[in-house]
Write a protein that holds these residues in place. Sequence first.
Motif, PDB file in Angstrom:
ATOM      1  N   SER A   1      -3.615  -8.678  -8.218  1.00 43.44           N
ATOM      2  CA  SER A   1      -4.984  -9.198  -8.312  1.00 43.44           C
ATOM      3  C   SER A   1      -5.071 -10.693  -8.052  1.00 43.44           C
ATOM      4  O   SER A   1      -6.136 -11.208  -7.705  1.00 43.44           O
ATOM      5  N   VAL A   2      -3.953 -11.414  -8.216  1.00 49.86           N
ATOM      6  CA  VAL A   2      -3.950 -12.868  -8.023  1.00 49.86           C
ATOM      7  C   VAL A   2      -3.617 -13.235  -6.585  1.00 49.86           C
ATOM      8  O   VAL A   2      -4.350 -13.981  -5.929  1.00 49.86           O
ATOM      9  N   THR A   3      -2.493 -12.710  -6.076  1.00 48.90           N
ATOM     10  CA  THR A   3      -2.042 -13.069  -4.727  1.00 48.90           C
ATOM     11  C   THR A   3      -2.631 -12.192  -3.641  1.00 48.90           C
ATOM     12  O   THR A   3      -2.634 -12.563  -2.468  1.00 48.90           O
ATOM     13  N   GLY A   4      -3.135 -11.022  -4.029  1.00 47.71           N
ATOM     14  CA  GLY A   4      -3.670 -10.095  -3.044  1.00 47.71           C
ATOM     15  C   GLY A   4      -2.606  -9.284  -2.327  1.00 47.71           C
ATOM     16  O   GLY A   4      -2.920  -8.445  -1.478  1.00 47.71           O
ATOM     17  N   LYS A   5      -1.323  -9.516  -2.670  1.00 48.17           N
ATOM     18  CA  LYS A   5      -0.247  -8.783  -2.008  1.00 48.17           C
ATOM     19  C   LYS A   5      -0.183  -7.339  -2.501  1.00 48.17           C
ATOM     20  O   LYS A   5      -0.249  -7.082  -3.697  1.00 48.17           O
ATOM     21  N   LYS A   6      -0.046  -6.428  -1.568  1.00 47.55           N
ATOM     22  CA  LYS A   6       0.158  -5.028  -1.909  1.00 47.55           C
ATOM     23  C   LYS A   6       1.639  -4.813  -2.204  1.00 47.55           C
ATOM     24  O   LYS A   6       2.497  -5.498  -1.638  1.00 47.55           O
ATOM     25  N   TYR A   7       1.937  -3.867  -3.082  1.00 49.14           N
ATOM     26  CA  TYR A   7       3.333  -3.657  -3.451  1.00 49.14           C
ATOM     27  C   TYR A   7       3.614  -2.200  -3.798  1.00 49.14           C
ATOM     28  O   TYR A   7       2.729  -1.439  -4.187  1.00 49.14           O
ATOM     29  N   TRP A   8       4.883  -1.841  -3.614  1.00 47.21           N
ATOM     30  CA  TRP A   8       5.425  -0.568  -4.078  1.00 47.21           C
ATOM     31  C   TRP A   8       6.042  -0.780  -5.456  1.00 47.21           C
ATOM     32  O   TRP A   8       6.627  -1.822  -5.723  1.00 47.21           O
ATOM     33  N   ILE A   9       5.947   0.221  -6.322  1.00 41.81           N
ATOM     34  CA  ILE A   9       6.577   0.180  -7.640  1.00 41.81           C
ATOM     35  C   ILE A   9       7.864   1.001  -7.553  1.00 41.81           C
ATOM     36  O   ILE A   9       7.818   2.222  -7.387  1.00 41.81           O
ATOM     37  N   ALA A  10       8.999   0.335  -7.617  1.00 39.71           N
ATOM     38  CA  ALA A  10      10.280   1.010  -7.441  1.00 39.71           C
ATOM     39  C   ALA A  10      11.048   1.070  -8.748  1.00 39.71           C
ATOM     40  O   ALA A  10      11.310   0.039  -9.383  1.00 39.71           O
ATOM     41  N   LYS A  11      11.411   2.274  -9.145  1.00 45.78           N
ATOM     42  CA  LYS A  11      12.245   2.474 -10.331  1.00 45.78           C
ATOM     43  C   LYS A  11      13.709   2.321  -9.937  1.00 45.78           C
ATOM     44  O   LYS A  11      14.206   3.002  -9.041  1.00 45.78           O
ATOM     45  N   ASN A  12      14.413   1.418 -10.620  1.00 50.57           N
ATOM     46  CA  ASN A  12      15.826   1.182 -10.347  1.00 50.57           C
ATOM     47  C   ASN A  12      16.667   1.836 -11.434  1.00 50.57           C
ATOM     48  O   ASN A  12      16.131   2.414 -12.391  1.00 50.57           O
ATOM     49  N   SER A  13      17.984   1.695 -11.331  1.00 47.83           N
ATOM     50  CA  SER A  13      18.894   2.333 -12.296  1.00 47.83           C
ATOM     51  C   SER A  13      19.920   1.340 -12.824  1.00 47.83           C
ATOM     52  O   SER A  13      21.095   1.666 -12.981  1.00 47.83           O
TER      53      SER A  13
ATOM     54  N   GLN B   1      11.622  -6.151 -13.851  1.00 51.86           N
ATOM     55  CA  GLN B   1      10.484  -5.958 -14.747  1.00 51.86           C
ATOM     56  C   GLN B   1      10.700  -4.681 -15.544  1.00 51.86           C
ATOM     57  O   GLN B   1      10.256  -3.605 -15.153  1.00 51.86           O
ATOM     58  N   GLN B   2      11.474  -4.818 -16.626  1.00 52.65           N
ATOM     59  CA  GLN B   2      11.822  -3.669 -17.470  1.00 52.65           C
ATOM     60  C   GLN B   2      12.482  -2.559 -16.658  1.00 52.65           C
ATOM     61  O   GLN B   2      12.260  -1.372 -16.899  1.00 52.65           O
ATOM     62  N   GLY B   3      13.302  -2.957 -15.681  1.00 51.06           N
ATOM     63  CA  GLY B   3      14.029  -1.985 -14.873  1.00 51.06           C
ATOM     64  C   GLY B   3      13.378  -1.643 -13.549  1.00 51.06           C
ATOM     65  O   GLY B   3      13.937  -0.871 -12.774  1.00 51.06           O
ATOM     66  N   TYR B   4      12.221  -2.224 -13.261  1.00 43.81           N
ATOM     67  CA  TYR B   4      11.493  -1.959 -12.020  1.00 43.81           C
ATOM     68  C   TYR B   4      11.460  -3.196 -11.135  1.00 43.81           C
ATOM     69  O   TYR B   4      11.639  -4.316 -11.609  1.00 43.81           O
ATOM     70  N   ILE B   5      11.212  -2.975  -9.850  1.00 47.05           N
ATOM     71  CA  ILE B   5      10.970  -4.066  -8.919  1.00 47.05           C
ATOM     72  C   ILE B   5       9.728  -3.729  -8.099  1.00 47.05           C
ATOM     73  O   ILE B   5       9.517  -2.563  -7.723  1.00 47.05           O
ATOM     74  N   LEU B   6       8.903  -4.739  -7.849  1.00 40.59           N
ATOM     75  CA  LEU B   6       7.727  -4.584  -7.004  1.00 40.59           C
ATOM     76  C   LEU B   6       8.098  -5.078  -5.615  1.00 40.59           C
ATOM     77  O   LEU B   6       8.381  -6.258  -5.414  1.00 40.59           O
ATOM     78  N   LEU B   7       8.114  -4.169  -4.640  1.00 41.60           N
ATOM     79  CA  LEU B   7       8.487  -4.500  -3.272  1.00 41.60           C
ATOM     80  C   LEU B   7       7.232  -4.597  -2.413  1.00 41.60           C
ATOM     81  O   LEU B   7       6.378  -3.698  -2.452  1.00 41.60           O
ATOM     82  N   GLU B   8       7.115  -5.672  -1.646  1.00 33.47           N
ATOM     83  CA  GLU B   8       5.891  -5.871  -0.874  1.00 33.47           C
ATOM     84  C   GLU B   8       5.609  -4.683   0.044  1.00 33.47           C
ATOM     85  O   GLU B   8       6.504  -4.151   0.694  1.00 33.47           O
ATOM     86  N   LYS B   9       4.347  -4.300   0.107  1.00 35.81           N
ATOM     87  CA  LYS B   9       3.896  -3.123   0.860  1.00 35.81           C
ATOM     88  C   LYS B   9       3.094  -3.563   2.083  1.00 35.81           C
ATOM     89  O   LYS B   9       2.465  -4.618   2.085  1.00 35.81           O
ATOM     90  N   ASP B  10       3.128  -2.736   3.111  1.00 38.18           N
ATOM     91  CA  ASP B  10       2.354  -2.953   4.343  1.00 38.18           C
ATOM     92  C   ASP B  10       2.686  -4.290   4.990  1.00 38.18           C
ATOM     93  O   ASP B  10       1.802  -5.098   5.301  1.00 38.18           O
ATOM     94  N   VAL B  11       3.978  -4.512   5.207  1.00 39.93           N
ATOM     95  CA  VAL B  11       4.429  -5.742   5.850  1.00 39.93           C
ATOM     96  C   VAL B  11       4.385  -5.583   7.367  1.00 39.93           C
ATOM     97  O   VAL B  11       4.177  -4.484   7.896  1.00 39.93           O
ATOM     98  N   VAL B  12       4.571  -6.694   8.061  1.00 37.50           N
ATOM     99  CA  VAL B  12       4.493  -6.674   9.531  1.00 37.50           C
ATOM    100  C   VAL B  12       5.613  -5.827  10.126  1.00 37.50           C
ATOM    101  O   VAL B  12       5.392  -5.053  11.065  1.00 37.50           O
ATOM    102  N   GLN B  13       6.809  -5.955   9.576  1.00 35.72           N
ATOM    103  CA  GLN B  13       7.950  -5.203  10.105  1.00 35.72           C
ATOM    104  C   GLN B  13       7.759  -3.717   9.823  1.00 35.72           C
ATOM    105  O   GLN B  13       7.500  -3.333   8.680  1.00 35.72           O
ATOM    106  N   PRO B  14       7.901  -2.863  10.818  1.00 38.05           N
ATOM    107  CA  PRO B  14       7.673  -1.428  10.605  1.00 38.05           C
ATOM    108  C   PRO B  14       8.632  -0.789   9.619  1.00 38.05           C
ATOM    109  O   PRO B  14       8.302   0.222   8.988  1.00 38.05           O
ATOM    110  N   TYR B  15       9.818  -1.370   9.454  1.00 32.52           N
ATOM    111  CA  TYR B  15      10.812  -0.779   8.551  1.00 32.52           C
ATOM    112  C   TYR B  15      10.558  -1.093   7.085  1.00 32.52           C
ATOM    113  O   TYR B  15      11.237  -0.588   6.213  1.00 32.52           O
TER     114      TYR B  15
END
Length: 341
Positions: A294-306, A313-327
């Motif tokens: 809501s602050v930066t406007g960046k879209k993100y994926w919520i990834a559960k790690n192990s 973030q309590q075992g999670y990472i927010l990975l930027e979503k809809d980036v320029v690179q197709p991969y």
Amino acid sequence: MMAPSRTVVLLLVCTLMVALQATAANAYYNGSDDGVTMQMFEEWMAKYGKTYTCHGEKEHRFGIFRDNVHFIRSYKPPATYGSSSVRINQFADLTNAEFVSTYTGAKPPPHSKDVPRTVDPIWVPCCIDWRFRGAVTGVKDQGACGSCWAFAAVAAIEGLMKIRTGTLTPLSEQELLDCDTNSNGCDGGHSDTAFELVAKHGLTAESEYRYEGFKGKCRVDDLLFNHAARIDGYRAVPSNDERQLATAVAGQPVTVYIDAGGPAFQFYGSGVFSGPCGTGLNHAVTLVGYCQDSVTGKKYWIAKNSWGKSWGQQGYILLEKDVVQPYGTCGLAITPFYPTV
């Protein structure tokens, strides 16, 4: 006054050099020059239950810890890499190379692997978080074992079972570690072959087949007869297509391979992570949702790690979503998989 002899001069010089070396060593050991002290290191050791076999090993690890603290204190991601922050965590006594070799371990399949690459079209909400829908178990810890491939696959199956049956049951990563002959246990493996094993034999509950953190002998009776979950198979999301990946995640948690190398990932603490990272896929996580900051406007994926709750973030990472690179960020869109029933 008589001039000092050459011997006396040399003795004074040697004494001064020894004193300077001792002062430098003491500064390094106590961290008086930069605030990174042995006491700080020992407090970190106590917090994370770290012990070392000898004094020499402790000194060696203190040196690595000191370098990592320097990195964390000086970390300022370039504007192109978003708003993520780093912090001291349980990996602070490891070099990045040691961290990657011990705590990653995913081995993506060749791109030619014959598996359906389709996603059924459904309505895709702007945000979804399967944790709030009761389809995600608590964050688990793979320990010093390259078994992320098993944890990522299990998290996706746990989510699908909850969505289809209404019951959330923690499932056994250890069974995959012991019984998936197409993977290499703690030396790395494949989330897709883990899905194949569960499609063929089913999967036991975690309470019946607990995690040990090393590859053991496959308990065949449990593999064949003691099932808490079954799937029909699995599909792959079309490569390099975050739009279809979002459609898949809107339907259920999805396993992805990522590049988890680099100290910024090792010490990720919070915020939307945009890198730096590449596409050298070496780790597996499970996407359990997506949304927008809501602050930066960046879209993100919520990834559960192990890696336990003390990482990220309590075992999670927010990975930027809809980036320029197709991969996608850290290659997350290259080879996503999800189980089917």
